[in-house]
Every structure is written in structure tokens, then in C-alpha cells.
Design a protein around this motif. Structure first.
Motif, PDB file in Angstrom:
ATOM      1  N   UNK A   1       0.802  -0.983  -0.197  1.00  0.00           N
ATOM      2  CA  UNK A   1       0.186   0.190  -0.050  1.00  0.00           C
ATOM      3  C   UNK A   1       0.915   1.088   0.047  1.00  0.00           C
ATOM      4  N   UNK A   2       0.549   2.202  -0.893  1.00  0.00           N
ATOM      5  CA  UNK A   2       1.312   3.423  -1.039  1.00  0.00           C
ATOM      6  C   UNK A   2       0.301   4.504  -0.321  1.00  0.00           C
ATOM      7  N   UNK A   3       0.918   5.327   0.784  1.00  0.00           N
ATOM      8  CA  UNK A   3       0.156   6.243   1.539  1.00  0.00           C
ATOM      9  C   UNK A   3       1.254   7.299   1.936  1.00  0.00           C
ATOM     10  N   UNK A   4       0.731   8.082   2.595  1.00  0.00           N
ATOM     11  CA  UNK A   4       1.688   9.278   3.042  1.00  0.00           C
ATOM     12  C   UNK A   4       2.378   8.722   4.266  1.00  0.00           C
ATOM     13  N   UNK A   5       3.708   9.494   4.142  1.00  0.00           N
ATOM     14  CA  UNK A   5       4.667   8.996   5.164  1.00  0.00           C
ATOM     15  C   UNK A   5       4.130   9.093   6.842  1.00  0.00           C
ATOM     16  N   UNK A   6       3.255  10.351   7.169  1.00  0.00           N
ATOM     17  CA  UNK A   6       2.656  10.140   8.552  1.00  0.00           C
ATOM     18  C   UNK A   6       1.709   9.129   8.826  1.00  0.00           C
ATOM     19  N   UNK A   7       1.325   8.391   7.805  1.00  0.00           N
ATOM     20  CA  UNK A   7       0.497   7.193   8.052  1.00  0.00           C
ATOM     21  C   UNK A   7       1.073   5.721   8.345  1.00  0.00           C
ATOM     22  N   UNK A   8       2.468   5.886   7.936  1.00  0.00           N
ATOM     23  CA  UNK A   8       3.424   4.506   7.832  1.00  0.00           C
ATOM     24  C   UNK A   8       3.604   4.187   9.461  1.00  0.00           C
ATOM     25  N   UNK A   9       3.656   2.812   9.422  1.00  0.00           N
ATOM     26  CA  UNK A   9       4.168   2.371  11.041  1.00  0.00           C
ATOM     27  C   UNK A   9       5.683   2.451  10.808  1.00  0.00           C
ATOM     28  N   UNK A  10       6.354   2.495  12.000  1.00  0.00           N
ATOM     29  CA  UNK A  10       7.715   2.740  12.109  1.00  0.00           C
ATOM     30  C   UNK A  10       8.559   1.739  11.406  1.00  0.00           C
ATOM     31  N   UNK A  11       9.592   2.002  10.537  1.00  0.00           N
ATOM     32  CA  UNK A  11      10.275   0.863   9.953  1.00  0.00           C
ATOM     33  C   UNK A  11      11.840   1.323   9.879  1.00  0.00           C
ATOM     34  N   UNK A  12      12.564   0.616   9.216  1.00  0.00           N
ATOM     35  CA  UNK A  12      14.102   0.806   9.265  1.00  0.00           C
ATOM     36  C   UNK A  12      14.552   1.788   8.603  1.00  0.00           C
ATOM     37  N   UNK A  13      15.733   2.041   8.550  1.00  0.00           N
ATOM     38  CA  UNK A  13      16.442   3.282   7.924  1.00  0.00           C
ATOM     39  C   UNK A  13      16.554   3.197   6.335  1.00  0.00           C
ATOM     40  N   UNK A  14      16.362   1.863   5.755  1.00  0.00           N
ATOM     41  CA  UNK A  14      16.495   1.838   4.241  1.00  0.00           C
ATOM     42  C   UNK A  14      15.305   1.073   4.099  1.00  0.00           C
ATOM     43  N   UNK A  15      14.767   1.590   3.169  1.00  0.00           N
ATOM     44  CA  UNK A  15      13.396   0.673   2.571  1.00  0.00           C
ATOM     45  C   UNK A  15      13.643  -0.425   1.845  1.00  0.00           C
ATOM     46  N   UNK A  16      14.374  -0.083   0.593  1.00  0.00           N
ATOM     47  CA  UNK A  16      14.822  -0.896  -0.594  1.00  0.00           C
ATOM     48  C   UNK A  16      15.929  -0.540  -1.293  1.00  0.00           C
ATOM     49  N   UNK A  17      16.250  -1.509  -2.065  1.00  0.00           N
ATOM     50  CA  UNK A  17      17.518  -1.322  -3.075  1.00  0.00           C
ATOM     51  C   UNK A  17      16.871  -1.490  -4.588  1.00  0.00           C
ATOM     52  N   UNK A  18      17.273  -0.551  -5.454  1.00  0.00           N
ATOM     53  CA  UNK A  18      16.680  -0.454  -6.641  1.00  0.00           C
ATOM     54  C   UNK A  18      17.975  -0.486  -7.687  1.00  0.00           C
ATOM     55  N   UNK A  19      17.911  -1.018  -8.948  1.00  0.00           N
ATOM     56  CA  UNK A  19      18.858  -0.916 -10.018  1.00  0.00           C
ATOM     57  C   UNK A  19      18.415  -0.622 -10.925  1.00  0.00           C
ATOM     58  N   UNK A  20      19.113  -0.107 -12.136  1.00  0.00           N
ATOM     59  CA  UNK A  20      18.930   0.399 -13.390  1.00  0.00           C
ATOM     60  C   UNK A  20      20.025   0.148 -14.411  1.00  0.00           C
TER      61      UNK A  20
END
Length: 406
Positions: free
Chosen positions: A238-257
């Protein structure tokens, strides 16, 4: 609820899958929801149309490219509307024009300027499912335009915003957004919730789950988006506003291109206006520039400017530089196609020092050289050799322990 759903090409790749989608839509309809469905072209139809085009003309007018590519979605919407009616669910299909999706004048990469969804609203109010062609719209001249790769995502989110839908569901062949590409990182983990800003960075940096412009629409109009699979009933992301998210880690994901080219203009005079002249000329030709680094040149009074672009823009960029280097009195230019970009993204990064150093350590441990670095409050990106991407992503993913639930 008023629900907008989007089904990608793999979800409607053949008649059986179209019937499967019709069945899912029918389930929503029969419990009382109003449903608008945005559909992509079937399977590899767009690629097949591009192959046909190349057999006819190596450089056709952009208007005719849009005229050709838009036919794929028209097939999908008609077949899905037929499948729904066959199930006893009244449905009506709409092209981009009929759905009231208006864009700017730029063919093959058009941007939505407004949506007048009166016909969609009328269909929904009369108890029908509205089946809308993704990826396409119409400009002020009445010409068909297309929105670029992944444009059906943007159609769906923009339509959800225009209709003030309760939710926008993006159905694809994966069941959500992962901490890294699960095809190359075996322990990649599905992310339950992600902020608009983080998803926008991940999408822009190579994560192909959503088109970046669709995330931008969702953020600007506060559309809640649920990314999930059309092949199962699992919860997605689910995509939502930052203020509505539960507390989580420092880095969310790794992307490559891997769709990156490093371009360098060297021996540029160290004087005001040079960077403006270079990048305004590229912008005038709709060339999107990503990372930019200026450094002192080998000779006094000169600079070197390096930047990255997409591979599809390389030929046009080189054509521009042939003339521009002379006008700027630069010494020359160079480019490297065998590079890729690897990035970390996380809203928590802003509060934690040493995150970039940890990423660099992961690359060092794999003996991977860094060509360029770019940072923001929630991302760090590095340009590296293309053949090192898989090692880099796995090393970074492991370093930040993203395979573990948080």
C-alpha cells in the motif's frame, strides 16, 4: 466503494487471463462496488507493434507511432468488456478520448493535463463497469497520444484522482513492491506499506513495478494505491503518506537500473552560463538528465561535466553534443553505455549518519568501483559497471539486512 483497478499486459495476455480478470472484476461488482477498470495491451502486443513499425520505417513520425501503439489497448478493453457482459456484468469500453483523458502535444511521452470523466461517471451511475484504455489520451488537436512505457499506471491513478475513487488497485504479475528485485535477490522481502516519496524514488531509480508519474499523481492527489498480483489474492503493498506509516528501518529498498549511459563533456570553459546552455539544449529535445557532476578539468580555467541519461536518448544526445561542444568551446565529449545505477532509498536515512558509507562498504567488499555518486535526503545512487549490478544489489541488500522483517 468506488474502485479503480488497473491490469497490466501480463494479466490480460490471452483469452483465459482476460476471463480471469473479468471474474475478479465481477466479484467486486456483485458485492456492490462501483468499478472502473484500466487495461494495458495484451502481453507483448506493444513490442510486437514496434517490431512491425521497424520493418516499415526506421524513423517514422511520432504521431503515427502513437496511432499504431494505441490500437493494442483498444483490443484489450473490447475483449474485457465482452467477457464481463458474458458473466452477466454490464460493461462498456472507452478509449482515452472517450474517457476524456487530455494530454499535452508531446507524442510517445505525453503528459496528462486534465481528465473530463463525464462518460465514465455516467456509465458507473447507470450500473455499468467502465473499461478504460490505459496508456493513451488525446491532445488539443484531437490527435491520439501515448504516455510512455508503463503509462497505464498513470492512467489509472489519474482517473482515480479525477473520480475521487476510494482506492486504486494496480494489478501486475508480482504481488507487491519488494526490498529489491526478487529475480536477482533471493531473500528480497515484500514491503507491506511504503510512502509516496520512497516509491517515487524507487520507481525513478529502476524499480519497474510502477511508472514514476503514476506515483507522482498519487502523491499530489492523495490517492491510496494498492499494488498486488492478479494471479493470487494475497495482500500487496500500500502506498500512502509518510505520516500514516508504521515505524520501520532506515533503508526501505534497493533499486537498480541498467538503462543508463554516462556522458562526459570535458575541457569546458569555467565561466557562468555554460551548464545552462548545455542542459537547456538537452531539455529542449525532451532528454531527461539524471545525475550531474562538475569537476575541475585537467587544465586551469576548464571544467569537466559528467551526467547520465537513458539509453534511448543516447543517439539524440550525441547528435546535439556534436554541435554543442563547438559552441561551448569545449575539448570534446565521451560516453559509456556499459554502466548501471544502483540505489538505496529510505525515509529514515535523513536521521541516521553513515548510511552512504555503509553502502560504499558493501560495494568495496565486492571490489566494485564507483564512477559517480548522487544523494538526496532519502536516497543514495551510484553509477557502477553494468556487469557488477547483481553482486552490488545482493551485497547492499545483505549489508542493510533488508531480507528480515522489521
Amino acid at each position: 466503494m468506488l474502485v479503480v483497478q488497473k491490469y497490466g499486459g501480463s494479466s490480460v495476455a490471452n483469452p483465459q487471463r482476460i476471463k480471469n480478470v473479468a471474474g475478479r472484476v465481477a466479484e467486486y461488482y456483485r458485492v456492490g462496488h462501483r468499478v472502473a477498470v484500466v487495461v494495458s495491451a495484451m502481453g507483448d502486443t506493444t513490442d510486437e507493434l514496434l517490431e512491425l513499425m521497424e520493418e516499415i520505417s526506421p524513423n517514422p513520425p511520432a504521431r503515427e507511432i502513437d496511432m499504431l501503439l494505441s490500437t493494442g489497448e483498444q483490443v484489450s478493453i473490447a475483449l474485457l468488456a465482452m467477457a464481463l457482459n458474458e458473466l452477466g456484468v454490464p460493461a462498456q469500453s472507452f478509449t482515452g478520448l472517450q474517457a476524456g483523458i487530455y494530454t499535452d502535444e508531446l507524442h510517445t511521452k505525453a503528459r496528462i493535463t486534465k481528465i473530463k470523466p463525464e462518460r465514465i461517471t455516467d456509465a458507473l451511475n447507470s450500473g455499468k463497469v467502465a473499461v478504460v484504455a490505459g496508456f493513451q489520451g488525446v491532445n488539443q488537436k484531437g490527435d491520439i497520444t501515448t504516455l510512455g512505457r508503463g503509462g497505464s499506471d498513470t492512467t489509472a491513478v489519474a482517473l482515480a484522482a479525477a473520480l475521487k475513487a476510494d482506492i486504486c488497485e494496480i494489478y501486475t504479475d508480482v504481488d507487491g513492491v519488494y526490498t529489491a528485485d526478487p529475480r536477482i535477490v533471493p531473500d528480497a522481502r515484500k514491503i507491506k506499506e511504503i510512502s509516496y516519496e520512497e516509491m517515487l524514488e524507487l520507481a525513478s531509480l529502476g524499480a519497474v513495478v510502477l511508472q514514476p508519474r503514476s506515483v507522482d499523481f498519487a502523491r499530489n492527489y492523495k490517492v491510496e494505491v494498492h499494488v498486488r498480483s492478479s494471479f493470487n489474492y494475497n495482500d500487496g503493498t500500500v502506498l500512502k503518506e509518510e505520516k500514516d506509516l508504521e515505524k520501520k528501518g532506515v533503508v526501505t529498498g534497493v533499486a537498480h537500473d541498467k538503462n543508463a549511459v554516462k556522458v562526459g563533456v570535458f575541457g569546458v570553459p569555467d565561466q557562468p552560463g555554460v551548464a545552462y546552455r548545455l542542459f537547456s539544449e538537452l531539455a529542449a529535445h525532451n532528454i531527461n538528465v539524471d545525475m550531474i557532476i562538475q569537476s575541475a578539468g585537467s587544465d586551469p580555467g576548464q571544467n569537466d561535466i559528467s551526467f547520465t541519461i537513458g539509453k534511448n536518448d543516447l543517439a539524440k544526445t550525441l547528435e546535439i553534443l556534436e554541435e554543442l561542444v563547438k559552441k561551448l568551446s569545449a575539448k570534446g565529449y565521451t560516453y559509456d553505455e556499459k554502466v548501471a545505477k544502483v540505489s538505496i532509498v529510505g525515509a529514515g536515512m535523513v536521521s541516521y549518519p553513515g548510511v552512504a558509507a555503509k553502502m560504499f562498504e558493501a560495494l568495496y567488499e565486492e571490489n566494485i568501483n564507483i564512477h559517480m555518486i548522487s544523494t538526496s535526503e532519502i536516497k543514495v545512487s551510484c553509477i557502477i559497471d553494468e556487469d557488477a549490478v547483481e553482486r552490488a544489489v545482493n551485497s547492499i541488500h545483505k549489508k542493510f539486512e533488508l531480507g528480515y522483517s522489521t
